[in-house]
Design an enzyme around this catalytic site. Structure first.
Site, short mmCIF file in Angstrom:
data_model
loop_
_atom_site.label_atom_id
_atom_site.label_comp_id
_atom_site.label_asym_id
_atom_site.label_seq_id
_atom_site.Cartn_x
_atom_site.Cartn_y
_atom_site.Cartn_z
N GLY A 72 39.56 43.51 39.90
CA GLY A 72 39.30 42.56 40.81
C GLY A 72 40.17 41.33 40.81
O GLY A 72 40.45 40.89 41.95
N THR A 73 40.75 40.97 39.77
CA THR A 73 41.59 39.74 39.67
C THR A 73 42.78 40.00 40.56
O THR A 73 43.36 39.05 41.22
CB THR A 73 41.77 39.54 38.12
OG1 THR A 73 40.98 39.34 37.35
CG2 THR A 73 42.57 38.30 37.92
N ASN A 151 28.52 35.89 39.63
CA ASN A 151 28.53 36.73 38.27
C ASN A 151 27.58 36.01 37.44
O ASN A 151 27.03 36.59 36.48
CB ASN A 151 29.95 36.97 37.68
CG ASN A 151 30.74 35.58 37.71
OD1 ASN A 151 30.94 34.85 38.66
ND2 ASN A 151 31.05 34.99 36.44
N SER A 199 35.90 45.92 42.10
CA SER A 199 36.42 46.12 40.70
C SER A 199 35.47 47.26 40.19
O SER A 199 34.25 47.25 40.32
CB SER A 199 36.12 44.92 39.78
OG SER A 199 36.71 45.31 38.29
N GLY A 200 36.30 48.38 39.94
CA GLY A 200 35.64 49.50 39.39
C GLY A 200 34.83 49.41 37.92
O GLY A 200 33.57 50.05 38.13
N CYS A 326 34.12 35.23 30.51
CA CYS A 326 35.34 34.81 30.36
C CYS A 326 34.91 33.34 29.61
O CYS A 326 35.82 32.73 29.05
CB CYS A 326 36.03 34.58 31.68
SG CYS A 326 36.00 36.09 32.63
#
Ligand code: PLP
Length: 390
Positions: A72-73, A151, A199-200, A326
């Site tokens: 995703g980043t 998130n 993102s997976g 994070c």
């Protein structure tokens, strides 16, 4: 399998066994390079095409609008940098105050390099200040980047409506939909979204695979310049097994959405929340409970430290988070909760529970048995609580 109660699915998810099964032959039998001329490689290319179709179907896109990335980043960085490069005369960038660091930190870095950045505020429930947002747009704006769902709180921004408004003004619109994809229906045809990141590892595919949707006709320049892979939009030999895995995960996610499986998940989430609010005094839910991902709950237990709660839950094998993965580990309350104006004593005691379709009723019962006494014990030790109850 490890014996944990896993309520940290916004950090990452378990790879679905069917996804793993689909991937395994691409490490052993089907190791050909999809760019090769021979049919051994060509067979892999055909299955990558099928994976692209599954992913496109999940978000209402066309397969050639999908570019596979590493995460995703990378998708976020690629989209934002592509807009900046495509419109070199424009120096203004717009985002919100509650973005994931993948966007927030890039914007902060760009603001040190001469770009004028606007971080649109949110209200106490985490909802975007729409007047402030529209007022901030100008002819100098190169890109708007707004997350689809948060998130930490799960709060959903009105991306369909806002993206159309941005599009009317001729500005590129990117959305970080890493937390939204697979959890809520997305039909990009109904939006003005030009680029979307996913993102997976948030949808039961492995880590190290993501994708960027790029609407046909969007001006684009690649971040990774190299071979002609992904139609020249992202150089580098494809991560074939992971792409196959993401395709399978997308297929399964679409089936779950069509079957309404997330209603079961949201019922479990609501049961957890209601019971905690009922049993534990000085507790509240962070964020707009109406416009929220079905799997996410951010609960503030006032007058206790989130880290202490997590450590005690960990003793029972319960995995949760005190914000995004994070930001946890730092003693600063999360920038998301600060932007929402959550009081200091509540922000510090906030825990994010994020469920998945693997979550069971028994697991929720277990958390409800263990958590209220943990909060009571921690409050007995808290000087803030002592002051409060003196
Ligand atoms: N954007 C959001 C909203 C996220 O939640 C995350 C991961 O937590 C990312 C971006 C980054 O995705 P990745 O870990 O695939 O780089």
């Amino acid at each position: 399998m490890t014996n944990v109660v896993y309520l940290d699915n916004n950090a990452t998810t378990r790879v679905d066994p069917r996804v793993l099964d689909a991937m395994l032959p691409y490490f052993s039998d089907y190791y050909g390079n999809p760019s090769s001329m021979h049919s051994f490689g060509g067979g892999v290319a055909a299955n990558i095409r099928a994976a692209r179709e599954h992913l496109a179907r999940l978000i209402g896109a066309s397969p050639d609008e999908i570019v596979f990335t590493s995460c995703g980043t990378e998708s976020d960085s690629t989209a934002i940098r592509a807009a900046i490069e495509s419109y070199p005369a424009k120096k203004h960038l717009v985002t919100s105050r509650v973005e994931h660091p993948a966007v927030k930190n890039l914007f902060e870095s760009l603001s040190k390099k001469g770009y004028h950045t606007t971080f649109v505020p949110v209200d106490g429930e985490g909802r975007l200040d729409l007047d402030y947002f529209y007022d901030s747009l100008s002819d100098d704006t190169a890109i708007v980047s707004l997350m689809w769902a948060n998130n930490e709180t799960g709060v959903i921004f009105p991306i369909e409506e806002v993206s159309r408004g941005v599009k009317e003004r001729g500005i590129v619109f990117h959305t970080d939909a890493v937390q939204a994809v697979g959890k809520i229906p997305i039909d990009l045809g109904k939006t003005g979204v030009d680029m979307l990141s996913l993102s997976g590892h948030k949808i039961h595919a492995p880590k190290g695979i993501g994708a960027l949707y790029i609407r046909k006709g969007t001006r684009f320049s690649p971040f990774l310049i190299g071979g002609h892979q992904e139609k020249g939009r992202r150089g580098g030999t494809e991560n074939t097994a992971a792409i196959i895995g993401l395709g399978k995960a997308a297929e399964l996610a679409k089936q779950r959405l069509d079957a309404g499986d997330y209603q079961r998940v949201s019922k479990l989430r609501d049961r957890l929340e209601e019971a905690l609010l009922g049993q534990v005094p000085y507790t509240m839910v962070n964020g707009d409970r109406k416009h929220r991902l079905p799997n996410t709950s951010s609960v503030a237990f006032e007058y206790v430290e989130g880290e202490a709660i997590l450590l005690m839950l960990n003793e029972y094998g319960v995995c949760a988070s005190s914000g995004s993965a994070c930001t946890s580990g730092s003693l600063e309350p999360s920038h998301v909760l600060r932007a929402m104006g959550v009081p200091f004593t509540a922000a510090h005691g906030s825990i994010r529970f994020s469920l998945s379709h693997y979550t069971t009723e028994k697991e929720i019962d277990f958390v409800l048995e263990k958590l209220p006494p943990i909060i009571a014990r921690l409050r007995e030790l808290s000087p803030f609580w002592a002051k409060k109850t003196a």
